[in-house]
Scaffold this active site. Structure first.
Site, PDB file in Angstrom:
ATOM      1  N   SER A 124     -12.865   2.603  -5.369  1.00  0.00           N
ATOM      2  CA  SER A 124     -12.456   1.567  -4.228  1.00  0.00           C
ATOM      3  C   SER A 124     -13.787   1.657  -3.418  1.00  0.00           C
ATOM      4  O   SER A 124     -14.608   2.598  -3.320  1.00  0.00           O
ATOM      5  CB  SER A 124     -11.528   2.061  -3.544  1.00  0.00           C
ATOM      6  OG  SER A 124     -11.468   1.311  -2.305  1.00  0.00           O
ATOM      7  N   TYR A 148      -6.657   8.407   2.034  1.00  0.00           N
ATOM      8  CA  TYR A 148      -6.825   7.429   0.866  1.00  0.00           C
ATOM      9  C   TYR A 148      -8.116   7.430   0.416  1.00  0.00           C
ATOM     10  O   TYR A 148      -8.421   7.750  -0.846  1.00  0.00           O
ATOM     11  CB  TYR A 148      -6.418   6.151   1.098  1.00  0.00           C
ATOM     12  CG  TYR A 148      -6.498   5.183  -0.028  1.00  0.00           C
ATOM     13  CD1 TYR A 148      -5.885   5.090  -0.972  1.00  0.00           C
ATOM     14  CD2 TYR A 148      -7.553   4.154   0.102  1.00  0.00           C
ATOM     15  CE1 TYR A 148      -6.206   4.379  -2.271  1.00  0.00           C
ATOM     16  CE2 TYR A 148      -7.898   3.352  -0.921  1.00  0.00           C
ATOM     17  CZ  TYR A 148      -7.301   3.436  -2.015  1.00  0.00           C
ATOM     18  OH  TYR A 148      -7.261   2.484  -3.070  1.00  0.00           O
ATOM     19  N   LYS A 152     -10.013   9.370  -3.090  1.00  0.00           N
ATOM     20  CA  LYS A 152     -10.669   8.550  -4.219  1.00  0.00           C
ATOM     21  C   LYS A 152     -12.302   9.338  -4.657  1.00  0.00           C
ATOM     22  O   LYS A 152     -12.405   9.372  -5.665  1.00  0.00           O
ATOM     23  CB  LYS A 152     -10.983   7.064  -3.909  1.00  0.00           C
ATOM     24  CG  LYS A 152      -9.729   6.125  -3.677  1.00  0.00           C
ATOM     25  CD  LYS A 152      -9.218   5.881  -5.239  1.00  0.00           C
ATOM     26  CE  LYS A 152      -7.956   5.023  -5.173  1.00  0.00           C
ATOM     27  NZ  LYS A 152      -7.399   4.944  -6.738  1.00  0.00           N
TER      28      LYS A 152
HETATM   29  P1  NAD Z   1      -0.119  -1.067  -6.964  1.00  0.00           P
HETATM   30  O1  NAD Z   1       0.702  -0.084  -6.103  1.00  0.00           O
HETATM   31  O2  NAD Z   1       0.299  -2.334  -7.281  1.00  0.00           O
HETATM   32  O3  NAD Z   1      -0.217  -0.217  -8.491  1.00  0.00           O
HETATM   33  C1  NAD Z   1      -0.223   1.233  -8.563  1.00  0.00           C
HETATM   34  C2  NAD Z   1       0.913   1.375  -9.506  1.00  0.00           C
HETATM   35  O4  NAD Z   1       0.930   3.014  -9.740  1.00  0.00           O
HETATM   36  C3  NAD Z   1       2.268   1.149  -9.037  1.00  0.00           C
HETATM   37  O5  NAD Z   1       2.893   0.356 -10.145  1.00  0.00           O
HETATM   38  C4  NAD Z   1       2.863   2.292  -8.758  1.00  0.00           C
HETATM   39  O6  NAD Z   1       4.475   2.507  -8.963  1.00  0.00           O
HETATM   40  C5  NAD Z   1       2.305   3.211  -9.769  1.00  0.00           C
HETATM   41  N1  NAD Z   1       2.298   4.855  -9.194  1.00  0.00           N
HETATM   42  C6  NAD Z   1       1.922   5.276  -8.008  1.00  0.00           C
HETATM   43  N2  NAD Z   1       1.959   6.567  -8.151  1.00  0.00           N
HETATM   44  C7  NAD Z   1       2.270   6.850  -9.655  1.00  0.00           C
HETATM   45  C8  NAD Z   1       2.582   8.203 -10.107  1.00  0.00           C
HETATM   46  N3  NAD Z   1       2.044   9.478  -9.642  1.00  0.00           N
HETATM   47  N4  NAD Z   1       2.779   8.107 -11.567  1.00  0.00           N
HETATM   48  C9  NAD Z   1       3.070   7.047 -12.259  1.00  0.00           C
HETATM   49  N5  NAD Z   1       2.907   5.769 -11.384  1.00  0.00           N
HETATM   50  C10 NAD Z   1       2.591   5.942 -10.314  1.00  0.00           C
HETATM   51  O7  NAD Z   1      -1.753  -0.873  -6.668  1.00  0.00           O
HETATM   52  P2  NAD Z   1      -2.946  -2.019  -7.121  1.00  0.00           P
HETATM   53  O8  NAD Z   1      -3.309  -2.712  -6.136  1.00  0.00           O
HETATM   54  O9  NAD Z   1      -2.400  -2.344  -8.424  1.00  0.00           O
HETATM   55  O10 NAD Z   1      -3.691  -0.686  -7.088  1.00  0.00           O
HETATM   56  C11 NAD Z   1      -4.240  -0.092  -8.415  1.00  0.00           C
HETATM   57  C12 NAD Z   1      -5.313   1.047  -8.143  1.00  0.00           C
HETATM   58  O11 NAD Z   1      -6.621   0.394  -7.750  1.00  0.00           O
HETATM   59  C13 NAD Z   1      -4.728   2.055  -7.204  1.00  0.00           C
HETATM   60  O12 NAD Z   1      -5.197   3.453  -7.750  1.00  0.00           O
HETATM   61  C14 NAD Z   1      -5.475   1.639  -5.997  1.00  0.00           C
HETATM   62  O13 NAD Z   1      -5.968   2.938  -5.251  1.00  0.00           O
HETATM   63  C15 NAD Z   1      -6.819   0.968  -6.429  1.00  0.00           C
HETATM   64  N6  NAD Z   1      -7.469   0.063  -5.760  1.00  0.00           N
HETATM   65  C16 NAD Z   1      -6.842  -0.776  -5.243  1.00  0.00           C
HETATM   66  C17 NAD Z   1      -7.412  -1.824  -4.432  1.00  0.00           C
HETATM   67  C18 NAD Z   1      -6.579  -3.007  -3.862  1.00  0.00           C
HETATM   68  O14 NAD Z   1      -7.221  -3.486  -2.892  1.00  0.00           O
HETATM   69  N7  NAD Z   1      -5.469  -3.225  -4.401  1.00  0.00           N
HETATM   70  C19 NAD Z   1      -8.590  -1.664  -3.959  1.00  0.00           C
HETATM   71  C20 NAD Z   1      -9.498  -0.573  -4.389  1.00  0.00           C
HETATM   72  C21 NAD Z   1      -8.755   0.539  -5.677  1.00  0.00           C
HETATM   73  C1  UD1 Z   2      -8.268  -2.123   3.294  1.00  0.00           C
HETATM   74  C2  UD1 Z   2      -8.644  -0.664   3.518  1.00  0.00           C
HETATM   75  C3  UD1 Z   2      -9.400  -0.137   2.117  1.00  0.00           C
HETATM   76  C4  UD1 Z   2      -8.765  -0.511   0.923  1.00  0.00           C
HETATM   77  C5  UD1 Z   2      -8.621  -2.045   0.902  1.00  0.00           C
HETATM   78  C6  UD1 Z   2      -7.679  -2.558  -0.583  1.00  0.00           C
HETATM   79  C7  UD1 Z   2      -8.412  -0.171   5.764  1.00  0.00           C
HETATM   80  C8  UD1 Z   2      -9.082   0.002   7.095  1.00  0.00           C
HETATM   81  N1  UD1 Z   2      -8.984  -0.351   4.682  1.00  0.00           N
HETATM   82  O1  UD1 Z   2      -9.842  -2.848   3.133  1.00  0.00           O
HETATM   83  O2  UD1 Z   2      -9.532   1.331   2.339  1.00  0.00           O
HETATM   84  O3  UD1 Z   2      -9.465  -0.187  -0.148  1.00  0.00           O
HETATM   85  O4  UD1 Z   2      -7.747  -2.615   1.837  1.00  0.00           O
HETATM   86  O5  UD1 Z   2      -6.545  -1.805  -0.559  1.00  0.00           O
HETATM   87  O6  UD1 Z   2      -7.012  -0.422   5.840  1.00  0.00           O
HETATM   88  N2  UD1 Z   2      -7.626  -8.695   8.658  1.00  0.00           N
HETATM   89  C9  UD1 Z   2      -6.934  -9.400   9.563  1.00  0.00           C
HETATM   90  N3  UD1 Z   2      -5.633  -9.249   9.772  1.00  0.00           N
HETATM   91  C10 UD1 Z   2      -4.577  -8.543   8.771  1.00  0.00           C
HETATM   92  C11 UD1 Z   2      -5.277  -7.863   7.865  1.00  0.00           C
HETATM   93  C12 UD1 Z   2      -6.566  -7.917   7.609  1.00  0.00           C
HETATM   94  O7  UD1 Z   2      -7.785  -9.822  10.339  1.00  0.00           O
HETATM   95  O8  UD1 Z   2      -3.424  -8.719   9.199  1.00  0.00           O
HETATM   96  C13 UD1 Z   2      -8.833  -8.371   8.295  1.00  0.00           C
HETATM   97  C14 UD1 Z   2      -9.543  -6.935   8.397  1.00  0.00           C
HETATM   98  O9  UD1 Z   2      -9.766  -6.671   9.736  1.00  0.00           O
HETATM   99  C15 UD1 Z   2     -10.597  -7.266   7.334  1.00  0.00           C
HETATM  100  C16 UD1 Z   2     -10.297  -8.364   6.286  1.00  0.00           C
HETATM  101  O10 UD1 Z   2      -9.290  -9.069   7.024  1.00  0.00           O
HETATM  102  O11 UD1 Z   2     -11.913  -7.765   8.297  1.00  0.00           O
HETATM  103  C17 UD1 Z   2      -9.625  -7.710   5.100  1.00  0.00           C
HETATM  104  O12 UD1 Z   2      -8.855  -6.646   5.504  1.00  0.00           O
HETATM  105  P1  UD1 Z   2      -8.107  -6.151   4.307  1.00  0.00           P
HETATM  106  O13 UD1 Z   2      -7.148  -7.018   3.324  1.00  0.00           O
HETATM  107  O14 UD1 Z   2      -6.895  -5.181   4.786  1.00  0.00           O
HETATM  108  O15 UD1 Z   2      -8.966  -5.111   3.420  1.00  0.00           O
HETATM  109  P2  UD1 Z   2     -10.214  -4.130   3.870  1.00  0.00           P
HETATM  110  O16 UD1 Z   2      -9.809  -3.778   5.310  1.00  0.00           O
HETATM  111  O17 UD1 Z   2     -11.578  -4.654   3.602  1.00  0.00           O
END
Ligand code: NAD
Ligand code: UD1
Length: 335
Positions: A124, A148, A152
């Site tokens: 991330s 979190y 990572k």
């Molecule tokens: P998500 O929660 O929709 O998907 C993660 C999946 O992993 C879920 O289906 C959950 O049931 C499963 N899971 C969790 N722990 C598990 C375990 N121990 N064994 C088996 N399954 C397990 O989340 P996502 O948004 O699809 O994210 C996927 C990956 O990308 C995650 O590792 C997350 O940290 C990373 N990531 C997500 C974002 C984001 O904004 N969505 C940003 C950066 C990184």
């Molecule tokens: C957040 C997480 C980051 C994670 C990412 C994806 C925090 C501090 N950071 O990132 O670690 O990797 O999600 O899961 O939680 N915002 C509002 N109102 C809201 C929600 C968000 O104003 O109700 C604003 C935030 O302040 C930010 C932007 O929208 O400026 C995006 O926010 P968000 O979608 O939560 O993502 P990040 O904060 O970038």
């Protein structure tokens, strides 16, 4: 080529399954369903007339994982499984370290035993902390502010050490910026279990009438309109980046670290405006104080992704909003 997708029924995993299937890969999913529904995979099977073998399993259960590896003989793994809510990670660090760090170690042990050496890992942009400048390049200093993010970074360090010890591994550390949007069929999308923490699902739920108004966290940042700036990336673009990463890892043993972002920064107000245009719905909002831990501005320099993967983001903010809205309006209560 057979690919194990851990966390494959989740938001990014399910979209990646589609792109893998379209590219001709055989996909097997392991997910413990702690944050997703099997319905996502069923819908993909219906849409693409295919079968996705699914194992409801925790990646930390090595005995079960060994027998799954024995059954399929995987060519590579995309490891999405893990917990992702920043706030929960502060109140439940044991669960976060166990699932994220423990899950990655358990998986790598089984992969090593089974001689499966290609891994794509979901990292991330959070590992950059508060960047000293933008756009962010992969060699910028790393720092994290919550469990979190630390989980990572620990996994990244672990995987770097594994590669140093044995460079027959092929490992891709993909640092995602802000994934949003949904498949344009509207059949799969992001389905938060509780009130969303992230901006796009929150706006979508305001638009559908589940939530009253958006709170904009901070109007006094040093940005053009005072609200936080982020690099939103369409989840389908992100999914395609994983397919490219697998193709590159197959050709050469290496450890690559790649930003997956669009390179464009948009403010919270930009996103509200784009969503209103896409949905035709006014989003009521109120500017409140900053959210603890938020940075002002975060967007990628995606040039290395283009160079090493031949990948760049194609979807624009209006399409991200249109697709988020289509998913939300077709599925007002999620799956
Ligand atoms: P998500 O929660 O929709 O998907 C993660 C999946 O992993 C879920 O289906 C959950 O049931 C499963 N899971 C969790 N722990 C598990 C375990 N121990 N064994 C088996 N399954 C397990 O989340 P996502 O948004 O699809 O994210 C996927 C990956 O990308 C995650 O590792 C997350 O940290 C990373 N990531 C997500 C974002 C984001 O904004 N969505 C940003 C950066 C990184
Ligand atoms: C957040 C997480 C980051 C994670 C990412 C994806 C925090 C501090 N950071 O990132 O670690 O990797 O999600 O899961 O939680 N915002 C509002 N109102 C809201 C929600 C968000 O104003 O109700 C604003 C935030 O302040 C930010 C932007 O929208 O400026 C995006 O926010 P968000 O979608 O939560 O993502 P990040 O904060 O970038």
């Amino acid at each position: 080529m057979k690919i194990l997708v851990t966390g494959g029924s989740g938001y990014i995993g399910s979209h990646t399954c589609i792109e893998l299937i379209k590219a001709g890969y055989q996909v097997v999913v392991v997910d413990n369903l702690c944050n997703s529904s099997i319905e996502s995979l069923k819908r993909i099977e219906n849409l693409y007339s295919c079968k996705i073998p699914f194992h409801k399993q925790d990646v930390r259960n090595q005995e079960a994982m060994r027998s799954i590896f024995d059954q399929y003989n995987f060519d590579g793994v995309i490891h999405f499984a893990g917990l992702k809510a920043v706030g929960d990670s502060v109140s439940m660090p044991i669960e976060y370290y166990s699932s994220n760090v423990g899950g990655a170690i358990a998986l790598m042990e089984v992969m090593k035993e089974q001689n499966c050496r290609a891994l794509v890992f979901s990292s991330s942009a959070t590992v950059y902390g508060d960047p000293h400048k933008v756009p962010i390049k992969e060699d910028f200093p790393l720092s994290v502010a919550n469990p979190y993010g630390r989980s990572k970074l620990v996994i990244e360090d672990f995987l770097r050490d594994v590669f140093i010890s044995e460079n027959s591994w092929s490992i891709g550390l993909l640092r995602y910026f802000n994934p949003v949007g949904a498949h344009n069929s509207g059949i799969i999308g992001e389905d938060p279990r509780n009130t969303p923490n992230n901006l796009m699902p929150y706006i979508s739920q305001v638009a559908i009438g589940n939530l009253e108004k958006l709170r904009v966290f901070g109007g006094d940042y040093n940005t053009p309109d005072g609200t936080g700036v982020r690099d939103y990336i369409h989840v389908v673009d992100l999914a395609k980046g994983h397919v490219k990463a697998l193709q590159v890892l197959k050709n050469k043993s290496q450890l690559m670290t790649v930003n997956l972002g669009s390179g464009q920064g948009y403010s919270v107000l930009d996103v509200i405006k784009a969503f209103e245009e896409a949905s035709g719905i006014k989003i009521p909002y109120e500017v409140v104080s900053r959210r603890a831990g938020d940075v002002s501005t975060c967007y990628a320099d995606p040039s290395y992704a283009l160079e090493i993967l031949g990948w760049s983001a194609e979807y624009k903010l209006n399409q991200m909003c249109e697709d988020s809205w289509r998913w939300q309006s077709m599925n007002p209560n999620g799956y």
